[in-house]
Design an enzyme around this catalytic site. Sequence first.
Site, mmCIF file in Angstrom:
data_model
loop_
_atom_site.group_PDB
_atom_site.id
_atom_site.type_symbol
_atom_site.label_atom_id
_atom_site.label_comp_id
_atom_site.label_asym_id
_atom_site.label_seq_id
_atom_site.Cartn_x
_atom_site.Cartn_y
_atom_site.Cartn_z
ATOM 1 N N SER A 142 3.100 -12.011 9.742
ATOM 2 C CA SER A 142 1.658 -11.889 9.478
ATOM 3 C C SER A 142 1.060 -13.292 9.547
ATOM 4 C CB SER A 142 1.459 -11.318 8.067
ATOM 5 O OG SER A 142 0.127 -11.483 7.626
ATOM 6 N N TYR A 155 3.535 -11.707 -0.984
ATOM 7 C CA TYR A 155 3.454 -11.217 0.397
ATOM 8 C C TYR A 155 3.570 -12.390 1.384
ATOM 9 C CZ TYR A 155 1.543 -8.723 4.470
ATOM 10 O OH TYR A 155 1.365 -8.170 5.717
HETATM 11 N N1 NAP Z 1 -2.037 -3.700 8.701
HETATM 12 C C1 NAP Z 1 -2.250 -4.999 8.708
HETATM 13 O O1 NAP Z 1 -3.398 -5.449 8.604
HETATM 14 C C2 NAP Z 1 -1.090 -5.958 8.867
HETATM 15 C C3 NAP Z 1 -1.374 -7.287 9.170
HETATM 16 C C4 NAP Z 1 -0.320 -8.193 9.328
HETATM 17 C C5 NAP Z 1 0.989 -7.750 9.193
HETATM 18 N N2 NAP Z 1 1.232 -6.447 8.905
HETATM 19 C C6 NAP Z 1 2.638 -6.032 8.752
HETATM 20 O O2 NAP Z 1 2.895 -4.958 9.633
HETATM 21 C C7 NAP Z 1 3.858 -4.078 9.056
HETATM 22 C C8 NAP Z 1 3.314 -2.670 9.043
HETATM 23 O O3 NAP Z 1 2.126 -2.641 8.261
HETATM 24 P P1 NAP Z 1 1.161 -1.381 8.238
HETATM 25 O O4 NAP Z 1 -0.190 -1.869 7.950
HETATM 26 O O5 NAP Z 1 1.384 -0.529 9.416
HETATM 27 O O6 NAP Z 1 1.706 -0.668 6.902
HETATM 28 P P2 NAP Z 1 1.659 0.871 6.456
HETATM 29 O O7 NAP Z 1 0.690 1.663 7.251
HETATM 30 O O8 NAP Z 1 1.550 0.861 4.980
HETATM 31 O O9 NAP Z 1 3.112 1.395 6.877
HETATM 32 C C9 NAP Z 1 4.239 0.841 6.295
HETATM 33 C C10 NAP Z 1 5.455 1.515 6.896
HETATM 34 O O10 NAP Z 1 6.608 0.972 6.237
HETATM 35 C C11 NAP Z 1 7.347 2.054 5.668
HETATM 36 N N3 NAP Z 1 7.978 1.610 4.422
HETATM 37 C C12 NAP Z 1 7.402 1.089 3.314
HETATM 38 N N4 NAP Z 1 8.327 0.854 2.375
HETATM 39 C C13 NAP Z 1 9.519 1.231 2.909
HETATM 40 C C14 NAP Z 1 10.855 1.260 2.421
HETATM 41 N N5 NAP Z 1 11.177 0.841 1.188
HETATM 42 N N6 NAP Z 1 11.825 1.718 3.241
HETATM 43 C C15 NAP Z 1 11.539 2.163 4.487
HETATM 44 N N7 NAP Z 1 10.290 2.156 5.006
HETATM 45 C C16 NAP Z 1 9.308 1.707 4.204
HETATM 46 C C17 NAP Z 1 6.333 3.185 5.444
HETATM 47 O O11 NAP Z 1 6.938 4.459 5.480
HETATM 48 P P3 NAP Z 1 7.394 5.264 4.144
HETATM 49 O O12 NAP Z 1 6.355 5.034 3.098
HETATM 50 O O13 NAP Z 1 7.514 6.671 4.610
HETATM 51 O O14 NAP Z 1 8.730 4.711 3.775
HETATM 52 C C18 NAP Z 1 5.466 3.008 6.684
HETATM 53 O O15 NAP Z 1 6.053 3.644 7.800
HETATM 54 C C19 NAP Z 1 4.168 -4.638 7.657
HETATM 55 O O16 NAP Z 1 5.326 -5.422 7.705
HETATM 56 C C20 NAP Z 1 2.948 -5.509 7.370
HETATM 57 O O17 NAP Z 1 3.245 -6.539 6.459
HETATM 58 C C21 NAP Z 1 0.230 -5.529 8.737
#
Ligand code: NAP
Length: 273
Positions: A142, A155
Amino acid sequence: MKELRERTALITGASRGLGLVIARSLAREGMNLALAARSAETLERVAAELRTLGVKVTTIPTDVSKESDLRHLVDQTRKEFGTIDLLVNNAGIEAFRPFHLIEPADIIETLQVNLTATLLLTRFVLPHMLEAGRGHIVNMASTAGKYGPAYGAAYGASKSGMIAFTQSLRGELYKTGVSASAICPGFARDGGIYEVIRARTGKSTPWYLGSTSAEAVARAVIKAVKQDRPDLVVNFPALRPVFALCQAFPRLGEWIVRTTTRRYLKLAASRES
Ligand SMILES: NC(=O)c1ccc[n+]([C@@H]2O[C@H](COP(=O)([O-])OP(=O)(O)OC[C@H]3O[C@@H](n4cnc5c(N)ncnc54)[C@H](OP(=O)(O)O)[C@@H]3O)[C@@H](O)[C@H]2O)c1
């Protein structure tokens, strides 16, 4: 790795948000997929959709904070597909709170899911990639890992750890046929974490912080693998010059970051308290 067709990708956090969009993009590239997350039913729905693109898809319910689940994930994927050519360490959670108020358990969970799981899963996959002489690891970091965000200390620490880990790997893996990349999105529209923050604050990020689309993040994953990029910052407006400025002139950089981000991040954290 230039050719992705009929190769195998293992993606964590593939049930929704960025992981889902990345999985779709890799399926369009012709990759067979092993999808991991905790929610079995949601994963199955995603798999059914992706199979219509003509690729093989398997789902492996996994809690990435459990070492035994990670070992099982690698074993099952290899049993199903024989190899793992691409590992996308995408599963992640956020914890925006003033640091003196954050629950110790949330600090531990954030580091466990975002960082420790990334290192362990890579540790379990890497010997097989090295044996095959081919493979790529993508770590979903990120912009919070490029400069620690106020109110997102755990984070940010997990994400900067992912970036440093990627750099270490690249140093070790040089000329082995295996490589690693870090992807650093800013706030990703239609990615879950940002949408949660946007709902919590009732506000989008200010224009000067910008954002990115989930599709742009997925394109960056493919670019990083095909062009073997060390890291890609995905945001509009471009933020890499700001990070370079922060490195060269820390006090000026700190002022710029504080002035542009603190208010929004404080709002994100206070609504959760
Ligand atoms: N969205 C943003 O703005 C953003 C920006 C920069 C970086 N990121 C990074 O991109 C990645 C995805 O983010 P996102 O926004 O798509 O998040 P999200 O929509 O909340 O999805 C998170 C995913 O991770 C899974 N997950 C969470 N805890 C878990 C666990 N203990 N074991 C296995 N799976 C788990 C969730 O599935 P389950 O709950 O079913 O397990 C879900 O599929 C993250 O690493 C985040 O830090 C996101």
